[in-house]
Design an enzyme around this catalytic site. Sequence first.
Site, mmCIF file in Angstrom:
data_model
loop_
_atom_site.group_PDB
_atom_site.id
_atom_site.type_symbol
_atom_site.label_atom_id
_atom_site.label_comp_id
_atom_site.label_asym_id
_atom_site.label_seq_id
_atom_site.Cartn_x
_atom_site.Cartn_y
_atom_site.Cartn_z
ATOM 1 N N TYR A 167 0.706 -1.100 0.356
ATOM 2 C CA TYR A 167 0.180 0.114 -0.439
ATOM 3 C C TYR A 167 0.844 0.881 0.435
ATOM 4 O O TYR A 167 1.213 2.027 1.455
ATOM 5 C CB TYR A 167 -0.774 0.345 1.127
ATOM 6 C CG TYR A 167 -2.373 -0.710 1.428
ATOM 7 C CD1 TYR A 167 -3.326 -0.409 0.543
ATOM 8 C CD2 TYR A 167 -1.881 -1.933 1.633
ATOM 9 C CE1 TYR A 167 -3.795 -1.594 0.555
ATOM 10 C CE2 TYR A 167 -3.021 -2.996 1.253
ATOM 11 C CZ TYR A 167 -4.168 -2.852 1.055
ATOM 12 O OH TYR A 167 -5.234 -3.682 1.314
ATOM 13 N N ALA A 172 1.940 4.994 3.812
ATOM 14 C CA ALA A 172 2.921 6.046 3.769
ATOM 15 C C ALA A 172 2.094 7.076 4.627
ATOM 16 O O ALA A 172 3.187 8.350 5.923
ATOM 17 C CB ALA A 172 3.538 6.286 2.864
ATOM 18 N N THR A 173 0.770 7.354 4.614
ATOM 19 C CA THR A 173 -0.333 8.358 4.701
ATOM 20 C C THR A 173 -0.376 7.827 6.625
ATOM 21 O O THR A 173 -0.239 8.701 7.398
ATOM 22 C CB THR A 173 -1.188 8.319 4.400
ATOM 23 O OG1 THR A 173 -1.116 8.824 3.323
ATOM 24 C CG2 THR A 173 -2.783 9.129 4.927
ATOM 25 N N LYS A 189 10.627 6.847 3.786
ATOM 26 C CA LYS A 189 11.756 6.329 2.615
ATOM 27 C C LYS A 189 10.969 5.036 2.674
ATOM 28 O O LYS A 189 10.841 4.050 3.026
ATOM 29 C CB LYS A 189 12.807 5.553 4.351
ATOM 30 C CG LYS A 189 13.944 4.982 2.787
ATOM 31 C CD LYS A 189 13.262 3.979 2.061
ATOM 32 C CE LYS A 189 14.822 2.691 1.804
ATOM 33 N NZ LYS A 189 13.752 1.447 0.755
ATOM 34 N N SER A 243 9.002 -6.237 6.389
ATOM 35 C CA SER A 243 9.180 -7.959 6.859
ATOM 36 C C SER A 243 9.668 -7.733 8.238
ATOM 37 O O SER A 243 10.096 -6.767 8.822
ATOM 38 C CB SER A 243 9.707 -7.976 5.607
ATOM 39 O OG SER A 243 11.244 -7.625 5.647
ATOM 40 N N GLY A 247 12.701 -5.698 9.945
ATOM 41 C CA GLY A 247 11.983 -5.224 10.944
ATOM 42 C C GLY A 247 12.953 -5.296 11.921
ATOM 43 O O GLY A 247 13.056 -4.848 12.804
ATOM 44 N N GLU A 264 4.891 -3.128 12.100
ATOM 45 C CA GLU A 264 4.479 -3.109 12.251
ATOM 46 C C GLU A 264 4.339 -4.187 11.245
ATOM 47 O O GLU A 264 5.293 -4.160 10.419
ATOM 48 C CB GLU A 264 3.162 -2.575 11.418
ATOM 49 C CG GLU A 264 2.036 -2.870 11.306
ATOM 50 C CD GLU A 264 1.477 -3.004 10.319
ATOM 51 O OE1 GLU A 264 1.674 -4.800 10.151
ATOM 52 O OE2 GLU A 264 0.820 -2.400 9.596
ATOM 53 N N LEU A 265 4.420 -5.683 11.429
ATOM 54 C CA LEU A 265 5.880 -6.130 10.698
ATOM 55 C C LEU A 265 4.107 -7.142 10.043
ATOM 56 O O LEU A 265 2.968 -7.014 9.538
ATOM 57 C CB LEU A 265 6.471 -7.343 11.809
ATOM 58 C CG LEU A 265 7.659 -6.471 12.109
ATOM 59 C CD1 LEU A 265 8.379 -7.104 13.506
ATOM 60 C CD2 LEU A 265 8.045 -5.373 11.510
ATOM 61 N N CYS A 298 -0.478 -7.345 5.043
ATOM 62 C CA CYS A 298 -0.043 -8.505 6.390
ATOM 63 C C CYS A 298 -1.502 -8.922 7.203
ATOM 64 O O CYS A 298 -1.074 -10.054 7.737
ATOM 65 C CB CYS A 298 1.081 -6.518 7.520
ATOM 66 S SG CYS A 298 -0.082 -6.109 7.105
ATOM 67 N N GLU A 397 4.449 -16.796 6.166
ATOM 68 C CA GLU A 397 4.252 -15.803 5.606
ATOM 69 C C GLU A 397 3.824 -15.907 3.943
ATOM 70 O O GLU A 397 5.306 -15.653 3.803
ATOM 71 C CB GLU A 397 3.944 -14.586 6.384
ATOM 72 C CG GLU A 397 3.011 -13.087 5.494
ATOM 73 C CD GLU A 397 3.775 -11.814 5.812
ATOM 74 O OE1 GLU A 397 2.380 -10.708 6.122
ATOM 75 O OE2 GLU A 397 4.701 -11.500 6.366
ATOM 76 N N CYS A 457 -10.305 -2.675 7.719
ATOM 77 C CA CYS A 457 -9.662 -0.977 8.515
ATOM 78 C C CYS A 457 -9.621 0.251 8.163
ATOM 79 O O CYS A 457 -10.553 1.090 7.004
ATOM 80 C CB CYS A 457 -8.615 -1.409 7.432
ATOM 81 S SG CYS A 457 -7.060 0.096 8.426
#
Length: 507
Positions: A167, A172-173, A189, A243, A247, A264-265, A298, A397, A457
């Site tokens: 996403y 990013a947002t 980044k 990932s 992370g 957030e993995l 995820c 995963e 979400c």
Amino acid sequence: MAEPPPTSPPAVPRRHLYIGGGWVAPARGGSLDVINPATGAAIGAIPAATAEDVRAAVTAAVEAAASGHWTRTSGAYRAGFLKAIAAKVRERKETLAALETLDNGKPIEESEWDVDDVASCFDYYAGLAEKLDGRQDAPIDVGMDAFKTSVRRSALGVVALITPWNYPLLMATWKVAPALAAGNCCILKPSELASVTCLELADIAHSVGLPPGALNVVTGTGADAGAPLSADPRVAKIAFTGSGPTGRAVALAAAKNLRPATMELGGKSALIVFDDADVDKAVEWAMFGSFWTNGQICTATSRLLLQRGIAEAFCARLRDRAASINVCDPLTRGCRMGALISEAQYRKVLGYIEAGKQEGATLLTGGGRPEHLPAGFFVQPTVFTNVTPSMRVWREEIFGPVLSVMEFDTEADAIALANASEFGLGGAVISRDAERCSRVADALECGIVWVNCSQPCFCNAPWGGIKNSGHGRELGEWGLENFLSVKQVTKYVSNDTWDWYPQSSKL
């Protein structure tokens, strides 16, 4: 019948790095190809930042933070810029969505939905920024009349935001909007696999007059740009989505500087369907939970637990429905599954499918490339049955459109199977029994639970996991608090001398 893809999709804009309020060529002049996942062809390029560029971006953010032109402004002032960004995002929706699909491979209607959510998220955090002013100097009753204690919230300063490719603009947002709302100066980044719309976000920020240095965007690989950003001691906090292995590296870099990091993995979420469920409705949610975003999400509920009494009818319906999903050029209206992000991800997913077959799972449907799509990184919606807990397709995963199915007998069995995972991001339950749903929701070991659905979400609700799915929460008020420093201010208001140390009397 699906509409054909547009004849002239937008060209990928050629941009430099966005540092200190301006466009700056990378120090070493490097670039990375932008690959269209639907064709495998290069359609543009992004700048390849290196450590020199990262240092420049952090310096720009540090100088902006020190000036106070952003960090020490009111929430209402900052909200004005966030609202302006939201308006520009809506204005550019068609182009942003098309660029997202060209860069990422997701269906165009999903990209349009994402862009709508981006605008809503900026508006939401504009509202929280305005409310932040009213929360300043909130009193605390400490039980002593001699003291008046209050709490102030202020920006952390310079924050690093490292985001994934599934996403690109929306994730990013999720970080940029609350970080700016709190008054921080940011270095974003994005993943080198999908950075185009993040550079467009920089252009939007520039167009609305966001103060220089408040938002900096550096694109490049994890090794060349992400690692030096994570290790820079001038960064007050890191927020990372990606990932587990990456992370861990980011968290270790932050820990060496004694800096906090929100993680957030990955996930391997379970969807539990009891035998009182409506089969057609539950099948729809099972597909949406596993195949949405081409399965590259995820929180995907890619472990499906079916109560034995419903399993046969459910799988028959699931097989037919999954096989009917429209897999095609993701710019086509009506597309419901596009292409995976890269050739490497495509081969990884096919490798998991082969492992499932080798380990003895039954391939119910899918399992390879769609025959009508000889180019690009397309994989059919894939379902395995007769899966066991030891199989890789159940434990690991995959990040692709692969759904693994197991059967269970009792509620306790289902909960035990769902919780027997290293991950703890999401979970779901479908049943007509409200009390049962409540019990299961309480028992699932994860940060997000869906009842009679999967994957919705909302920007005002918390998002995050436990176990190897990370720590901390994004979105909602929790997302804003991530980027705020809390300061206690205590005043002595009594006219009396404190008199802890008795004064010597003079003779």
